[in-house]
Design an enzyme around this catalytic site. Structure first.
Site, PDB file in Angstrom:
ATOM      1  NE  ARG A 217      -3.537  -2.261   2.806  1.00  0.00           N
ATOM      2  CZ  ARG A 217      -3.245  -3.390   3.430  1.00  0.00           C
ATOM      3  NH1 ARG A 217      -2.047  -3.552   3.985  1.00  0.00           N
ATOM      4  NH2 ARG A 217      -4.139  -4.362   3.520  1.00  0.00           N
ATOM      5  CE  LYS A 241      -6.107  -0.882   5.028  1.00  0.00           C
ATOM      6  NZ  LYS A 241      -7.419  -1.119   4.385  1.00  0.00           N
ATOM      7  CG  HIS A 312      -5.132   0.554  -3.948  1.00  0.00           C
ATOM      8  ND1 HIS A 312      -4.516   0.369  -2.731  1.00  0.00           N
ATOM      9  CD2 HIS A 312      -6.161  -0.321  -3.962  1.00  0.00           C
ATOM     10  CE1 HIS A 312      -5.144  -0.562  -2.043  1.00  0.00           C
ATOM     11  NE2 HIS A 312      -6.155  -1.000  -2.770  1.00  0.00           N
ATOM     12  NE  ARG A 315      -3.141  -3.571  -1.576  1.00  0.00           N
ATOM     13  CZ  ARG A 315      -2.547  -4.305  -0.617  1.00  0.00           C
ATOM     14  NH1 ARG A 315      -1.233  -4.373  -0.562  1.00  0.00           N
ATOM     15  NH2 ARG A 315      -3.262  -4.983   0.251  1.00  0.00           N
ATOM     16  CG  HIS A 338      -5.877  -8.689   1.213  1.00  0.00           C
ATOM     17  ND1 HIS A 338      -6.019  -9.149  -0.081  1.00  0.00           N
ATOM     18  CD2 HIS A 338      -5.743  -7.339   1.092  1.00  0.00           C
ATOM     19  CE1 HIS A 338      -5.972  -8.138  -0.923  1.00  0.00           C
ATOM     20  NE2 HIS A 338      -5.804  -7.038  -0.234  1.00  0.00           N
ATOM     21  CE1 TYR A 347      -6.310  -7.028  -6.741  1.00  0.00           C
ATOM     22  CE2 TYR A 347      -6.178  -8.292  -4.710  1.00  0.00           C
ATOM     23  CZ  TYR A 347      -6.148  -7.083  -5.374  1.00  0.00           C
ATOM     24  OH  TYR A 347      -5.968  -5.933  -4.675  1.00  0.00           O
TER      25      TYR A 347
END
Length: 366
Positions: A217, A241, A312, A315, A338, A347
């Site tokens: 990110r 995150k 992004h 990414r 994730h 994806y």
């Protein structure tokens, strides 16, 4: 002193602390153990003896840790401020998410004319219906629904609401459009731009190579330090995150670009306040997300026929190319950081769409 299972259950859920204190005449060791289950073990160690548990100072410390204040005055500003602290300190949400949630809460309180006590499932549904009527997108409605459920649960835990109406609120489904991605030839054209060796060109090339090589990110890229790059193992250490750390591999092109930047570019931009930041701005400070976005947009604009996208998009491109190259979904999930495999599965849709397009173009009976 023994406490019945119902009392323990109530305390374990973080609710009605005062009622349990009255029922048990005091907060003994067993109560403290129940409260602290699943929390910081160092906090549990502070209450190792029943005598300490009955001490008023210890009890006040426990109340502060659990965000319980029996003398708190429920006012709008205090509610919003307390909820913001909860999101930052206990939920450890990003500053962007906290800002969005507090904006949503203020909008909800405006709908209630600041009267938190009238909040129930009917007013929640009325508020969301009003948002829908105002033309808010499905993604916005999904976020506001999630915020409302988090907010009502918090208010119920604090004793500001007698029940949690958010439990009766259905989950709005946000649309999940297929992300725009580059094909492999386009990605190569973007990364093969000529360079004259200026510091800015070296930095831009290094960050573009790293974005595509790792799929990190933009916030993760900006927070990288020089020591986060392991040149021997070809991995970077990323803080993602929820402050979750992961290691992400990268290839030789990214390593070469990083070496050129760190040897020939970064030293020329270093200042007293540069610290250990891997990527710097022209004034020597740590690079920011806005600068990275401008770099990506500018580079893509130089290549004819390439769709415009931000960091992004690179990414998404990295994840798609990994799957097309044979990587399994679980590995891609780990690389991208994730929390849920459901997020990574989008994806696979991109790859399937490309497969269908190739089939329609190539098969005589498509």
């Amino acid at each position: 002193m023994d406490h019945d299972p119902d009392q323990r259950s109530v305390v374990r859920q973080g609710r009605d602390l005062d009622q349990c204190a009255v029922a048990g005449q005091d907060l003994k060791l067993g109560m403290y153990t129940a409260v602290m289950e699943g929390r910081d073990p160092d906090k549990r160690d502070q209450y190792a003896a029943p005598a300490e548990a009955s001490d008023p100072t210890k009890r006040a410390d426990m109340r502060e840790y659990l965000r319980v204040d029996e003398n708190a005055v429920v006012d709008r500003d205090g509610v919003v401020a307390d909820f913001g602290r909860y999101l930052r300190l206990e939920r450890d949400l990003s500053s962007h998410t906290v800002r969005a949630y507090l904006s949503d809460v203020n909008a909800l309180l405006d709908h209630l004319d600041g009267q938190l006590e009238v909040l129930d499932i009917a007013t929640l549904r009325e508020w969301l219906a009003e948002q829908h009527g105002a033309g808010k997108s499905r993604a916005t409605l999904a976020r506001r629904t999630a915020c409302a459920r988090t907010f009502t649960a918090y208010c119920h835990r604090r004793g500001w609401l007698p029940t949690n109406p958010g439990l009766l609120l259905g989950s709005a489904k946000a649309p999940r459009p297929l992300p725009a991605v580059l094909d492999q030839q386009q990605a190569q054209a973007v990364l093969d731009a000529p360079s004259e060796g200026e510091p800015k060109e070296l930095r831009d090339q290094a960050l573009l190579e790293l974005l595509y090589a790792t799929g990190v990110r933009v916030s993760e890229l900006c927070s990288l330090d020089v020591d986060d790059v392991d040149r021997e193992r070809h991995v970077i250490r990323v803080l993602g995150k929820g402050r979750k750390e992961r290691s992400v591999p990268f290839g030789l092109p990214a390593l070469r670009a990083l070496d050129r930047w760190c040897i020939h570019g970064r030293p020329l931009w270093m200042r007293a306040g540069s610290g250990s930041a891997l990527f710097l701005g022209v004034r020597g400070g740590r690079i920011d997300a806005g600068t990275v976005r401008r770099v990506v947009h500018a580079r893509l604009a130089q290549v004819e026929g390439v769709p415009d996208m931000g960091p992004h998009g690179l990414r998404h491109t990295a994840a798609t190319h990994l799957l097309e190259g044979g990587a399994d979904l679980r590995s891609v999930q780990e690389l991208l950081g994730h929390a849920s495999l459901n997020t990574t599965q989008i994806y696979t849709h991109v790859s399937i769409e490309r497969l269908r397009a190739a089939y329609r173009q190539a098969h005589p009976r498509a």
